[in-house]
Motif scaffolding. Structure first.
Motif, mmCIF file in Angstrom:
data_model
loop_
_atom_site.group_PDB
_atom_site.id
_atom_site.type_symbol
_atom_site.label_atom_id
_atom_site.label_comp_id
_atom_site.label_asym_id
_atom_site.label_seq_id
_atom_site.Cartn_x
_atom_site.Cartn_y
_atom_site.Cartn_z
ATOM 1 N N MET A 24 104.928 -3.564 120.974
ATOM 2 C CA MET A 24 103.551 -3.124 121.111
ATOM 3 C C MET A 24 103.137 -1.812 121.952
ATOM 4 S SD MET A 24 100.584 -3.822 119.630
ATOM 5 C CE MET A 24 98.956 -3.363 119.666
ATOM 6 N N ILE A 25 103.730 -1.810 122.950
ATOM 7 C CA ILE A 25 103.739 -0.511 123.846
ATOM 8 C C ILE A 25 104.570 0.478 123.514
ATOM 9 C CG2 ILE A 25 105.295 -1.449 125.651
ATOM 10 C CD1 ILE A 25 102.889 -0.334 127.656
ATOM 11 N N VAL A 58 103.418 4.300 122.478
ATOM 12 C CA VAL A 58 104.319 5.260 123.145
ATOM 13 C C VAL A 58 104.615 6.554 122.017
ATOM 14 C CG1 VAL A 58 105.953 6.278 124.765
ATOM 15 C CG2 VAL A 58 104.737 4.259 125.448
ATOM 16 N N CYS A 59 105.275 5.969 121.226
ATOM 17 C CA CYS A 59 105.773 6.809 120.059
ATOM 18 C C CYS A 59 104.746 7.520 119.202
ATOM 19 C CB CYS A 59 106.926 5.903 119.270
ATOM 20 S SG CYS A 59 108.437 5.595 119.781
ATOM 21 N N VAL A 79 108.939 4.226 114.572
ATOM 22 C CA VAL A 79 108.064 3.066 114.503
ATOM 23 C C VAL A 79 107.950 2.545 113.004
ATOM 24 C CG1 VAL A 79 105.786 2.638 115.052
ATOM 25 C CG2 VAL A 79 107.035 3.829 116.405
ATOM 26 N N MET A 80 107.723 3.319 112.047
ATOM 27 C CA MET A 80 107.626 2.825 110.643
ATOM 28 C C MET A 80 108.603 2.094 110.020
ATOM 29 S SD MET A 80 105.441 6.286 109.438
ATOM 30 C CE MET A 80 104.609 5.304 107.813
ATOM 31 N N THR A 81 109.888 2.228 110.448
ATOM 32 C CA THR A 81 111.022 1.702 109.965
ATOM 33 C C THR A 81 111.355 0.566 110.596
ATOM 34 O OG1 THR A 81 112.499 2.965 111.456
ATOM 35 C CG2 THR A 81 112.081 3.886 109.142
ATOM 36 N N GLY A 82 110.632 0.456 111.919
ATOM 37 C CA GLY A 82 111.047 -1.059 112.778
ATOM 38 C C GLY A 82 112.107 -0.808 113.681
#
Length: 145
Positions: A1-2, A6-7, A44-47
């Motif tokens: 989550m953090i 940050v990203c 982030v979007m790709t996991g």
């Protein structure tokens, strides 16, 4: 989550810097900065960030990295020792057998430059362009060439 937060913050800051750069009429640099700033949000979007965060805080994953590092270290040490010793025992044995059975020039037992091929005057009366190769011939004779 953090990590995701940050990203996202890094991406927003990078896009802000790109906007300021574009305002200063440096469009190519602004486009490059924007491209770099979109990478974290794409991760982030790709996991990938979630997977990396789970891996970074997992003791099992770190133990796996240690095992992989040990395997790599063993591989490199054995390779270095093999190169230093001249190969495996089987390769050294085959090379020794090949060297014993094959001669470079089996019919040539005498050196190619005999005593008759040398110039008669080898002192100061010799030609100014001629060179004395006696030391080279001695080295070659020493090695059986």
């Amino acid at each position: 989550m953090i990590a995701e937060t940050v990203c996202s913050a890094v991406s927003v800051a990078g896009l802000g810097i790109a906007a300021v750069t574009a305002y200063r009429k440096r469009f190519l640099a602004a486009a490059r900065i924007a491209a770099y700033s979109l990478v974290p949000i794409g991760l982030v979007m790709t996991g990938a960030v979630g997977w990396l965060a789970d891996t970074a805080f997992s003791p099992t994953a770190w133990a796996g990295f240690v095992v992989l590092g040990g395997a790599w270290l063993l591989f490199m040490v054995t390779r270095a020792l093999e190169r230093r010793s001249g190969g495996t025992r089987k390769e050294r044995k085959a090379a020794k057998a090949a060297a014993e059975t094959q001669a470079v020039a089996p019919a040539a037992s005498a050196p190619s430059l005999g005593q008759t091929a040398r110039p008669a005057a080898a002192g100061p009366a010799a030609k100014p362009g001629s060179e004395d190769f006696s030391d080279i011939e001695a080295i070659l004779k020493k090695h059986g060439i």
